[in-house]
Structures are given as C-alpha cells and as structure tokens.
Design an enzyme around this catalytic site. Sequence first.
Site, mmCIF file in Angstrom:
data_model
loop_
_atom_site.group_PDB
_atom_site.id
_atom_site.type_symbol
_atom_site.label_atom_id
_atom_site.label_comp_id
_atom_site.label_asym_id
_atom_site.label_seq_id
_atom_site.Cartn_x
_atom_site.Cartn_y
_atom_site.Cartn_z
ATOM 1 N N ARG A 168 0.825 -1.208 0.000
ATOM 2 C CA ARG A 168 0.000 0.000 0.000
ATOM 3 C C ARG A 168 0.864 1.265 0.000
ATOM 4 O O ARG A 168 0.481 2.272 -0.596
ATOM 5 C CB ARG A 168 -0.953 -0.017 1.202
ATOM 6 C CG ARG A 168 -2.064 1.021 1.072
ATOM 7 C CD ARG A 168 -3.054 0.945 2.209
ATOM 8 N NE ARG A 168 -2.516 1.489 3.444
ATOM 9 C CZ ARG A 168 -3.249 1.929 4.463
ATOM 10 N NH1 ARG A 168 -4.572 1.880 4.388
ATOM 11 N NH2 ARG A 168 -2.700 2.401 5.548
ATOM 12 N N ASP A 227 -9.014 -6.010 -9.980
ATOM 13 C CA ASP A 227 -8.555 -5.247 -8.822
ATOM 14 C C ASP A 227 -7.245 -4.502 -9.080
ATOM 15 O O ASP A 227 -7.236 -3.465 -9.728
ATOM 16 C CB ASP A 227 -8.464 -6.205 -7.619
ATOM 17 C CG ASP A 227 -8.351 -5.491 -6.292
ATOM 18 O OD1 ASP A 227 -8.267 -4.252 -6.286
ATOM 19 O OD2 ASP A 227 -8.326 -6.161 -5.251
ATOM 20 N N ARG A 279 -13.354 0.743 7.570
ATOM 21 C CA ARG A 279 -12.402 1.562 8.317
ATOM 22 C C ARG A 279 -12.352 3.002 7.805
ATOM 23 O O ARG A 279 -11.984 3.906 8.534
ATOM 24 C CB ARG A 279 -10.995 0.941 8.287
ATOM 25 C CG ARG A 279 -10.304 0.996 6.954
ATOM 26 C CD ARG A 279 -8.841 0.538 7.006
ATOM 27 N NE ARG A 279 -8.190 0.707 5.711
ATOM 28 C CZ ARG A 279 -8.222 -0.170 4.713
ATOM 29 N NH1 ARG A 279 -8.866 -1.306 4.888
ATOM 30 N NH2 ARG A 279 -7.619 0.056 3.574
ATOM 31 N N HIS A 335 -14.014 -8.824 -1.897
ATOM 32 C CA HIS A 335 -13.110 -9.718 -1.148
ATOM 33 C C HIS A 335 -13.863 -10.558 -0.101
ATOM 34 O O HIS A 335 -13.987 -11.758 -0.271
ATOM 35 C CB HIS A 335 -11.940 -8.968 -0.473
ATOM 36 C CG HIS A 335 -11.134 -8.146 -1.424
ATOM 37 N ND1 HIS A 335 -10.509 -8.701 -2.517
ATOM 38 C CD2 HIS A 335 -10.849 -6.808 -1.474
ATOM 39 C CE1 HIS A 335 -9.878 -7.752 -3.193
ATOM 40 N NE2 HIS A 335 -10.072 -6.598 -2.586
ATOM 41 N N GLU A 344 -10.811 -7.722 3.787
ATOM 42 C CA GLU A 344 -9.793 -8.228 2.861
ATOM 43 C C GLU A 344 -8.578 -8.755 3.628
ATOM 44 O O GLU A 344 -8.027 -9.786 3.283
ATOM 45 C CB GLU A 344 -9.362 -7.116 1.896
ATOM 46 C CG GLU A 344 -8.234 -7.548 0.954
ATOM 47 C CD GLU A 344 -7.831 -6.483 -0.054
ATOM 48 O OE1 GLU A 344 -8.320 -5.342 0.058
ATOM 49 O OE2 GLU A 344 -7.028 -6.797 -0.944
HETATM 50 ZN ZN LIG Z 1 -9.925 -2.982 -4.490
#
Ligand SMILES: [Zn+2]
Length: 452
Positions: A83, A318, A206, A267, A233
């Site tokens: 990320r 994705d 979140r 997910h 996920e």
């Molecule tokens: Zn995604």
Amino acid sequence: MKRILARRALLGNGWAEDVLLSIRDGEIVEVTAGVPSPPAGALIAGIVIPGLTNAHSHAFQRALAGRTEHRSGAGRDSFWTWRERMYELTGRLDAGNLAAVARQAYTEMLASGYTSVVEFHYLFRGRTGNDADAMFGALRTAARDSGIRLIYVPVLYERAGFDRPAPEARQRRFAMEVESFLAHHERAAGAASGRVTVGIGAHSLRAVSEASLHQVAARAAASGAPLHLHIAEQRRELVDCLRACGVRPVRWLLDRFDVDEAWCLVHATHVNDGETHDLAASGAVVCLCPSTEGNLGDGLFPLERFLRAGGRMAIGSDSQATINPFEELRWLEYGQRLASESRNVAAVEDPHVGRELFRRALAGGAQAAGQARFGLAPGAPADLVVLDAEDPMLAGHGPATLLDALLFSGHRVPIERVMVHGEWKVMDGEHVDRVPTARDFAAALTELGAAP
Ligand SMILES: [Zn+2]
C-alpha cells in the site's frame, strides 16, 4: 442491423448450435438457434460466448503491475507495505496520465474477454489540481477511447481508520466530505450516457463512518445504483474492527444495514461460517479477485461453503496484477484445491467447474454492474467474444468441456474478436487501437517515473 451466425454459442440455458444473433443499436434484438445457412451479410463465427464483467478495478494500479515484486526492507512484506508503494503512485497521478494508464488497462481487459468494467474509484484529486469531476472525466475518456462499457463507482473515503477520524496526509487525494461526495455522484450520474453508467460505494468500513455509510446506502437505494464496498480483505482489518466495534466486519455490516442484491462486497476474505451463510442468504454478490488476493497475500475466501449456501459471486482484476478473466477463475478454483487438497471444488451445481464458474461470473458480474439483462439474449447489450474454434486448445471439446478447456488448458485464450455495444473492439486477436494506446501508456509511465 448486424448479424452473426455462431456455429456454437453459449446461451442462458447452455450451448446451442448454428445461432443467429441480430444486433441493433448496441443491443441483441433476436437470438435464433438452428439456422444452418447465414443470411446475406452475416459474419460467420466459430464459437461465441458472452463478454464478462470485471466487477472490481482500480485502473490506475496498472502502472504498478510488476513493480512491487521485490522485498522493500528487512521485514516481511505485506499488503500494507504494498500500500505504501500504491500511495507513492497516487501522489503522481493527474487526469492526463490517469486517462492513459486506464486506457491501457481497459484495452487489455477487452483483449482478454472482459467487456464491462466496474471502476471502484477514490482518487478524487490529481497532482496538478484536478478535481473529482476531472478525474472521472479521465476514466470516461479512457472508456470511450478503448470502447469498454464503464460502470463508474465513486467511493467515499473519509478517514484513516476506525478510531482515526481524519485521513492521513497521503490519503487527502481520496478524502471527501460526504455532502461533496454525494454532489459529485449526482453530477457523474447526470453526465453518464450510452456505455457509461454510475454506481456508488464506500472504500471500506475503516474509511467511512456508520452515519456516512447510511447516507451512501440511501443514495444507492434512491438512485437504483449498485453499492460497492471493500470488506474483510486483510486480517488486520478484522482485528481493528473487532477492537473498535467489538464485532467482525461482515457481521457488523449485516447487523446494521439492509444488505441485499444491490450490494457488492469486494473480497470478504475473512468470514466465519455464520457470516458466510448470512452473506449468501442476503443476495449480495461477493466480488472475488483471486490474482490480486494471491499477489497481496490476503487469504482465502470459503468459496465452497458460500456457493453451497446459495451465494453469488463475481470476479475482478482489482490491482491489475493479472488482466484475464479466465486466469481469475482458474486461480479461484486452484486456491480452493490447494487449501482443501481436493479437486473440482467449485462444481457444486454443475459437474463441470469451468461451466459453473463462467456462468456464475457472468450472472454475478451483471448483478454487480446493475445490468438487468445480460448474456446472449434478446434485450441484453451486444457485448460478446468470438473464439477461434480451430485453435488446438478447443480441439475436440464439446458442450461439456469447452469452458473447462478455456479455464484449465493452454496459455493464451484463443480470442478472435470482441464486441461491445455492437462495435468490434478486438479484431484478429488484437485491440483495434493497441498501438497508440501502448505508446501513450509508455509516455505516461515515463512521466510518472520522472515526476517528483
Ligand atoms: Zn480494491
């Protein structure tokens, strides 16, 4: 009027032979099986199947594919270290390079047999000051230039975590107040037409408050738009949700919202037996993205239990680690085989896994896209794929095993042509604008690499 005579075509009730498809204004208007000789002007095709929906895409991440497959430090890499790399990329994107990157991704989707894409979008501000409408404009341009059917899903992103009400600095390009977000959604819906429709979503539990998610759900219900949400996920999301709310994410959602067919939960990897059962009973579609879930080390969804409980599934590319619906379906089944040490796990209604997974991805993809009509049927969009019946991959395969062969044999899916909305976008196995698209993509990558 366009006419295609398919020697074999996959209809809603299975394979049929000598099928004449009549197409007008981007729609299939008539389907007739058992037509031995083609009417004048008809294209003769070997095998025709419906195009699939890519029910979860972040087109901009095409610029990251293949660039995160090395250790980033001494510690163990994870979704969260990936990320960081993704955030670095979002800091460099603007409407111009987003259009080029998305067009490349959409072109590759078409060439691999996807004819619709649900673009789950939260990058609302570009590096050079573009606003949410301009970033949507970039995606619309990419869809128009590639020819793919676009379901634009703007997703609300408000905060850094359950107990962190503000976004982090790097998340400011995603964050919007709920009122501004709903106004953007309204403008986007007003601007949609033809091959572009608009859904709505929230990034994850979140990233949004409960009150805001209720506002998003109310807008979805009022506008008839499909509602998309990342959920459960990563195991860390599960732990954070349990700590903040005292309950698991999917349970939290099912307890507080009227989750139904309009919802697409992306997910849903970490679900227990009760959640799996109730999710299946809700009628919501779960979008599985096996190549990305594998690439990011997410975990494994309890597919067999979910399907046996009547669950509905779609597939998505994705992160664009792979753009190929047949590979997604193959890895969906292979993940289950590896975990269960058994074979043909997803064959719960049809003994043939290929046929069952394709049928489910087609119906679930249409549900996730908000399309009431789909497949090779009157009233459905003329979105279809022509396969080369002479290809060795398909040699000797009939109605029972043809889709098994497409999923589980060979290296390259033998796609000859792809049509979207009645127009050929792939001919002779290549997207019609492959060369200029690749050139603009390479220029965008150079710009992204060079930008501060
Ligand atoms: Zn995604």
